[in-house]
Design an enzyme around this catalytic site. Structure first.
Site, PDB file in Angstrom:
ATOM      1  N   ASP A  21     -51.924  59.807  12.780  1.00  0.00           N
ATOM      2  CA  ASP A  21     -52.425  59.239  14.154  1.00  0.00           C
ATOM      3  C   ASP A  21     -53.092  60.434  14.720  1.00  0.00           C
ATOM      4  OD1 ASP A  21     -52.224  57.818  16.786  1.00  0.00           O
ATOM      5  OD2 ASP A  21     -50.618  59.262  17.154  1.00  0.00           O
TER       6      ASP A  21
ATOM      7  N   ASP B 215     -53.871  61.105  18.630  1.00  0.00           N
ATOM      8  CA  ASP B 215     -53.239  61.462  20.047  1.00  0.00           C
ATOM      9  C   ASP B 215     -51.693  61.832  20.153  1.00  0.00           C
ATOM     10  OD1 ASP B 215     -55.753  61.755  21.635  1.00  0.00           O
ATOM     11  OD2 ASP B 215     -55.855  59.589  21.957  1.00  0.00           O
TER      12      ASP B 215
ATOM     13  N   GLU C 232     -36.601  78.345  28.451  1.00  0.00           N
ATOM     14  CA  GLU C 232     -35.676  79.141  28.929  1.00  0.00           C
ATOM     15  C   GLU C 232     -35.729  80.552  28.017  1.00  0.00           C
ATOM     16  OE1 GLU C 232     -31.847  78.145  30.427  1.00  0.00           O
ATOM     17  OE2 GLU C 232     -32.509  75.722  30.081  1.00  0.00           O
TER      18      GLU C 232
HETATM   19  P1  ADP Z   1     -29.388  79.805  34.991  1.00  0.00           P
HETATM   20  O1  ADP Z   1     -28.368  79.047  33.754  1.00  0.00           O
HETATM   21  O2  ADP Z   1     -29.228  79.480  36.515  1.00  0.00           O
HETATM   22  O3  ADP Z   1     -30.665  79.902  34.411  1.00  0.00           O
HETATM   23  P2  ADP Z   1     -28.460  82.286  34.220  1.00  0.00           P
HETATM   24  O4  ADP Z   1     -27.004  82.621  34.072  1.00  0.00           O
HETATM   25  O5  ADP Z   1     -29.128  81.889  32.749  1.00  0.00           O
HETATM   26  O6  ADP Z   1     -28.974  81.261  35.219  1.00  0.00           O
HETATM   27  O7  ADP Z   1     -29.359  83.679  34.637  1.00  0.00           O
HETATM   28  C1  ADP Z   1     -30.723  83.427  34.575  1.00  0.00           C
HETATM   29  C2  ADP Z   1     -31.301  84.921  35.544  1.00  0.00           C
HETATM   30  O8  ADP Z   1     -30.481  86.181  34.880  1.00  0.00           O
HETATM   31  C3  ADP Z   1     -32.546  85.054  35.346  1.00  0.00           C
HETATM   32  O9  ADP Z   1     -33.325  84.192  36.274  1.00  0.00           O
HETATM   33  C4  ADP Z   1     -32.758  86.252  35.500  1.00  0.00           C
HETATM   34  O10 ADP Z   1     -33.011  86.703  36.836  1.00  0.00           O
HETATM   35  C5  ADP Z   1     -31.457  87.112  35.050  1.00  0.00           C
HETATM   36  N1  ADP Z   1     -31.472  87.799  33.806  1.00  0.00           N
HETATM   37  C6  ADP Z   1     -30.717  89.052  33.778  1.00  0.00           C
HETATM   38  N2  ADP Z   1     -30.986  89.296  32.485  1.00  0.00           N
HETATM   39  C7  ADP Z   1     -31.736  88.637  31.639  1.00  0.00           C
HETATM   40  C8  ADP Z   1     -32.340  88.483  30.346  1.00  0.00           C
HETATM   41  N3  ADP Z   1     -31.884  89.456  29.705  1.00  0.00           N
HETATM   42  N4  ADP Z   1     -33.109  87.360  30.027  1.00  0.00           N
HETATM   43  C9  ADP Z   1     -33.289  86.411  30.983  1.00  0.00           C
HETATM   44  N5  ADP Z   1     -32.866  86.354  32.193  1.00  0.00           N
HETATM   45  C10 ADP Z   1     -32.074  87.460  32.526  1.00  0.00           C
HETATM   46 MG    MG Z   2     -31.016  79.965  32.406  1.00  0.00          MG
END
Ligand code: ADP
Ligand code: MG
Length: 412
Positions: free
Chosen positions: A27, A29, A341
């Site tokens: 397919d 699209d 994420e």
């Molecule tokens: P949530 O689940 O609300 O996304 P997290 O507990 O996953 O929160 O924390 C995410 C935040 O942690 C990020 O927005 C960033 O500011 C911070 N952070 C610190 N160290 C890291 C890392 N190694 N990778 C990604 N985010 C990180």
């Molecule tokens: Mg997160």
């Protein structure tokens, strides 16, 4: 059951096909091409003409809906009244603009790689069965030589003998099989839409179903057709072996690399927003959520899984971090919002960089979404994804993307 990314149904590849596969029919699209990002950009232009701007909220309300409904939701969220415009009017305007932009539709992750792979397979026929009218197909493939010459047969939605017999009618698949002189039972159809899946199995073909709609359960539990349906979350998950086809030869440390021969790398730039508070707290693995708008601009809905690449943050200019990232649908928003994420493989201590701009160059795919028996199993798997990321990024071809211009901040 714990899920790192919620998924519709576990992917199932049959262990072996009962008879050899002689043809693969695609397919267009949502399966090979994504028009989503294109449509979002056109929606922006159309709203600009009405002196208003597409917001993240409006986008969330309209994603995955048929055009008129999507436009109505956008109007509702943006507070556009019927005196100002109508959904039909907005739709007409967007179609007018799209007319000249179809060639900007991009390949879905895994599509180019799969087409090249199948083409190299001696004797295998490749077909296209699309609802797209032939004139529009010409526009969509204008700048895509691969799509212009890789098919042994092409049937279109406006073919005279298919009028009024669109999918889920099996007519288009029966026709393409006839044209290729292949029995439907020896043909695998690759589809993203429920109607296409139904059409394919009713034609007697096997169907690899890669739904564009999250959590789609079409024909799930349908015993009569179950043996002929293979569900995948992305084309990247396709394993040629059960179909008697050669294995891919391009893996790096078990990953599917982008940007080397087939699929392009994916570049995402957006704001780090507040997530669901489950990363650090529940898993001990922080993940920086990237705003939806930035992701949907470049990644079609169907592209999900665990990816990896390089990231940089506007608040730490000059630094580049190895990064594992999960992209998928989150139940928090009733599966309407796709989250991206990234887990930067670096210890930032207590630094919170929510609100800063993150740039990502995604250079490969590790695995599809998966279910886990326990939280510990999930955590172990994520940590393993981190190790795979480091090993794969050590390959000079992928390491080179560390220097990608896109990772430089400051000129925004
Ligand atoms: P949530 O689940 O609300 O996304 P997290 O507990 O996953 O929160 O924390 C995410 C935040 O942690 C990020 O927005 C960033 O500011 C911070 N952070 C610190 N160290 C890291 C890392 N190694 N990778 C990604 N985010 C990180
Ligand atoms: Mg997160």
């Amino acid at each position: 059951m714990v899920q790192d990314v919620p998924k519709t149904a576990p992917s199932r590849m049959p262990s072996r096909m009962p008879s050899p596969i002689l043809a693969v029919v695609f397919d267009l699209d949502g399966t090979l091409l994504s028009t989503e990002a294109l449509i979002i950009n056109v929606a922006r232009t159309v709203l600009d003409l009405h002196g208003t701007q597409l917001t993240e909220e409006a986008l969330k309300a309209s994603i995955g809906k048929p055009p008129l409904e999507a436009w109505q939701s956008t109007m509702d969220v943006l507070g556009l009244t019927s005196e100002q415009t109508t959904a039909a009017e907005l739709y007409r305007r967007s179609e007018d603009i799209l007319e000249d932009l179809w060639h900007e539709a991009t390949y879905l992750p895994g599509a180019v790689r799969l087409l090249h792979h199948l083409r190299a397979h001696d004797g295998l026929k490749i077909g296209l069965a699309t609802s797209t009218p032939r004139a529009v197909l010409a526009k969509k493939t204008k700048n895509k030589p691969l799509l212009q010459d890789c098919f042994d047969a092409v049937v279109c939605g406006d073919d005279e003998d298919l009028r009024g017999r669109g999918k889920p009618d099996p007519a288009c698949f029966l026709k393409v099989c006839r044209q290729m002189d292949v029995d439907p039972g020896a043909c695998v159809v690759i589809e993203d839409a429920p109607s296409g899946l139904v059409a394919a199995v009713h034609a007697g073909c096997h169907c690899i179903y890669v739904p564009s709609i999250p959590n789609d359960a079409t024909l799930e539990g349908d015993e009569a057709h179950a043996s002929r349906i293979t569900r995948l979350t992305t084309l990247l998950e396709f394993d040629p072996a059960p179909f008697g086809l050669d294995a891919f030869g391009d893996g790096i440390e078990g990953t599917v690399p982008f940007g080397l021969n087939a699929d392009s790398v994916i570049r995402i730039r957006g704001q780090v927003v507040t997530g669901f508070g489950r990363g650090s707290k529940t898993l001990g693995i922080p993940t920086a959520n990237v705003e939806t708008m930035a992701v949907s601009k470049v990644l079609p809905g169907a592209a999900t899984g665990i990816f990896f690449g390089w990231a940089s943050l506007a608040c730490f200019p000059g630094e580049v971090y190895a990064t594992a990232l999960s992209i998928g649908w989150n139940p928090f928003f009733k599966n309407e919002e796709k989250t991206c994420e990234p887990w930067l493989l670096h210890d930032f201590g207590d630094t919170d960089f929510t609100g800063t701009t993150i740039a990502l160059v995604v250079v490969g795919w590790i695995r599809g979404e998966a279910n886990f028996e326990s939280m510990d199993a999930l955590i172990a798997r994520i940590r393993e994804d981190g190790e795979v990321t480091k090993r794969a990024l050590a390959d000079p071809r992928l390491c080179a993307y560390r220097e990608d211009e896109f990772l430089r901040h400051g000129c925004e």
